[in-house]
Write an enzyme that holds these catalytic residues in place. Structure first.
Site, PDB file in Angstrom:
ATOM      1  N   THR A  58     -16.947   0.489   2.157  1.00  0.00           N
ATOM      2  CA  THR A  58     -15.525   0.665   2.491  1.00  0.00           C
ATOM      3  C   THR A  58     -15.230   2.167   2.531  1.00  0.00           C
ATOM      4  O   THR A  58     -16.061   2.972   2.090  1.00  0.00           O
ATOM      5  CB  THR A  58     -14.597   0.051   1.417  1.00  0.00           C
ATOM      6  OG1 THR A  58     -14.660   0.878   0.245  1.00  0.00           O
ATOM      7  CG2 THR A  58     -14.963  -1.379   1.065  1.00  0.00           C
TER       8      THR A  58
ATOM      9  N   TYR B 115     -12.956   7.508 -13.350  1.00  0.00           N
ATOM     10  CA  TYR B 115     -12.992   6.227 -12.620  1.00  0.00           C
ATOM     11  C   TYR B 115     -13.646   5.152 -13.486  1.00  0.00           C
ATOM     12  O   TYR B 115     -13.120   4.045 -13.626  1.00  0.00           O
ATOM     13  CB  TYR B 115     -13.768   6.414 -11.314  1.00  0.00           C
ATOM     14  CG  TYR B 115     -13.869   5.163 -10.464  1.00  0.00           C
ATOM     15  CD1 TYR B 115     -12.818   4.773  -9.649  1.00  0.00           C
ATOM     16  CD2 TYR B 115     -15.021   4.377 -10.485  1.00  0.00           C
ATOM     17  CE1 TYR B 115     -12.904   3.628  -8.863  1.00  0.00           C
ATOM     18  CE2 TYR B 115     -15.119   3.237  -9.702  1.00  0.00           C
ATOM     19  CZ  TYR B 115     -14.060   2.866  -8.900  1.00  0.00           C
ATOM     20  OH  TYR B 115     -14.149   1.726  -8.128  1.00  0.00           O
TER      21      TYR B 115
ATOM     22  N   ASP C 214       3.770   2.054  -4.277  1.00  0.00           N
ATOM     23  CA  ASP C 214       2.821   2.888  -5.024  1.00  0.00           C
ATOM     24  C   ASP C 214       2.672   2.230  -6.391  1.00  0.00           C
ATOM     25  O   ASP C 214       3.607   2.256  -7.201  1.00  0.00           O
ATOM     26  CB  ASP C 214       3.391   4.304  -5.144  1.00  0.00           C
ATOM     27  CG  ASP C 214       2.497   5.221  -5.973  1.00  0.00           C
ATOM     28  OD1 ASP C 214       1.604   4.717  -6.698  1.00  0.00           O
ATOM     29  OD2 ASP C 214       2.699   6.447  -5.897  1.00  0.00           O
ATOM     30  N   VAL C 215       1.509   1.638  -6.640  1.00  0.00           N
ATOM     31  CA  VAL C 215       1.345   0.825  -7.855  1.00  0.00           C
ATOM     32  C   VAL C 215       1.452   1.640  -9.147  1.00  0.00           C
ATOM     33  O   VAL C 215       1.638   1.069 -10.223  1.00  0.00           O
ATOM     34  CB  VAL C 215       0.011   0.038  -7.847  1.00  0.00           C
ATOM     35  CG1 VAL C 215      -0.018  -0.997  -6.743  1.00  0.00           C
ATOM     36  CG2 VAL C 215      -1.198   0.977  -7.762  1.00  0.00           C
TER      37      VAL C 215
ATOM     38  N   ASP D 190       0.867  -1.189   0.000  1.00  0.00           N
ATOM     39  CA  ASP D 190       0.000   0.000   0.000  1.00  0.00           C
ATOM     40  C   ASP D 190       0.893   1.225   0.000  1.00  0.00           C
ATOM     41  O   ASP D 190       2.136   1.102   0.014  1.00  0.00           O
ATOM     42  CB  ASP D 190      -0.922  -0.016   1.246  1.00  0.00           C
ATOM     43  CG  ASP D 190      -2.256   0.693   1.009  1.00  0.00           C
ATOM     44  OD1 ASP D 190      -2.240   1.935   0.881  1.00  0.00           O
ATOM     45  OD2 ASP D 190      -3.287   0.023   0.911  1.00  0.00           O
TER      46      ASP D 190
ATOM     47  N   LYS E 242     -11.973   1.621 -15.040  1.00  0.00           N
ATOM     48  CA  LYS E 242     -12.415   0.259 -14.740  1.00  0.00           C
ATOM     49  C   LYS E 242     -12.760  -0.498 -16.029  1.00  0.00           C
ATOM     50  O   LYS E 242     -12.595  -1.722 -16.109  1.00  0.00           O
ATOM     51  CB  LYS E 242     -13.598   0.294 -13.768  1.00  0.00           C
ATOM     52  CG  LYS E 242     -13.226   0.835 -12.395  1.00  0.00           C
ATOM     53  CD  LYS E 242     -12.061   0.068 -11.766  1.00  0.00           C
ATOM     54  CE  LYS E 242     -11.782   0.460 -10.333  1.00  0.00           C
ATOM     55  NZ  LYS E 242     -10.657  -0.271  -9.732  1.00  0.00           N
TER      56      LYS E 242
END
Ligand code: NAD
Length: 258
Positions: free
Chosen positions: A193, A158, A63-64, A37, A162
């Site tokens: 979440t 967003y 950090d992806v 993460d 996706k």
């Protein structure tokens, strides 16, 4: 006997929400878990909780959106545990400034695509060769029901990100199918979440969303972690390139119950 005995799982975004719950569930099913993460304190706490409960887990900062971090997290898993069987590309963001296509700034596009799309791609870029060296494995890329459905209350960057995850997943699945790698997309509906908390803090926005969920409630992180466990385990051994939609019925609905 755990369903993931002998496997090593790398889970991105494991400090919060679905990634956190999945890290614990996968460990309780026998996997050795590397969770990553950018929220280091929370990530370390998750690894410590798993270890205290008798599981095996390690936290590493990654950090992806940075290829070098993705490379380092895969190298860490391989060095620490010698193999990589499961790559759960879960990290993602939904930025509050993301909105209609006419008012979403370039900076929002850049950050959203960097984390949600490039993040998944970089995980696979370094994860796939490691998995091939390990004799194969299962990749779970987190997309969303918004990759399938449009909303008038949009978060355009967003949603686009996706959609990209979904199509990228199919291509990876097809290309590596004969090298022992399965790659599936997990498409959650609205899940309770921290990611959704801000969006749903406004009662009117909350109601506007709820009316479209046939089950009339948000999903729980545990419910998604169990779906991810199915994709991670050998129970889904003939599944690749698929999209597993876990959404309380949203994508099936035309008119919802009163
Ligand atoms: P969350 O915000 O609780 O957890 C996401 C985690 O990703 C956080 O710990 C965050 O620090 C981490 N993260 C953010 N940027 C990162 C980066 N650059 N590198 C590494 N880690 C980073 O959210 P969640 O709801 O558990 O979301 C998990 C995934 O599920 C995301 O990909 C999200 O888009 C997707 N999703 C969520 C919902 C929902 O309703 N909650 C619905 C569909 C899909």
């Amino acid at each position: 006997m755990g369903r993931l005995d002998g496997k090593v799982a790398l889970i991105t975004g494991g400090a919060s929400g679905m990634g956190k719950v999945a890290s614990s569930l996968f460990a309780s099913e026998g996997a050795r878990v590397v969770l990553t993460d950018v929220a280091d304190e929370a990530g370390q706490a998750v690894a410590a909780e798993i270890t205290a409960a008798g599981g095996t887990a390690a936290y590493v900062h990654a950090d992806v959106s940075k290829a070098s971090d993705a490379e380092a997290m895969v190298a860490f898993a391989m060095e620490r545990y010698g193999t990589l069987s499961i790559l759960y590309n879960n990290a993602g963001v939904m930025l509050p400034e993301d909105g209609s296509v006419t008012d979403t700034d370039e900076s929002v596009w850049d950050r959203t695509l960097a984390i949600n799309v490039k993040g998944v791609a970089f995980g696979c870029r370094y994860g796939v060769p490691a998995m091939i060296r390990s004799g194969g494995g299962s990749i779970i890329n987190v997309a969303s029901f918004v990759a399938w459905m449009g909303a008038a209350t949009s978060q355009t960057a967003y949603t686009a990100s996706k959609g990209a995850v979904l199509s990228m997943t199919r291509e990876i699945a097809v290309e590596y199918a004969r090298r022992g790698i399965r790659c599936n997309a997990l498409c959650p509906g609205p899940i309770d979440t921290p990611l959704l908390a801000e969006l749903l803090s406004d009662p009117a926005r909350r109601q506007r969303r709820f009316v479209h969920i046939p089950m009339g409630r948000l999903g729980r992180a545990e419910e998604l972690a169990k779906a991810a466990l199915f994709l991670a385990s050998d129970d889904s051994s003939f599944m690749t390139g698929a999209s597993l939609i876990v959404d309380g019925g949203i994508t099936a609905a035309y008119v919802t119950p009163e």
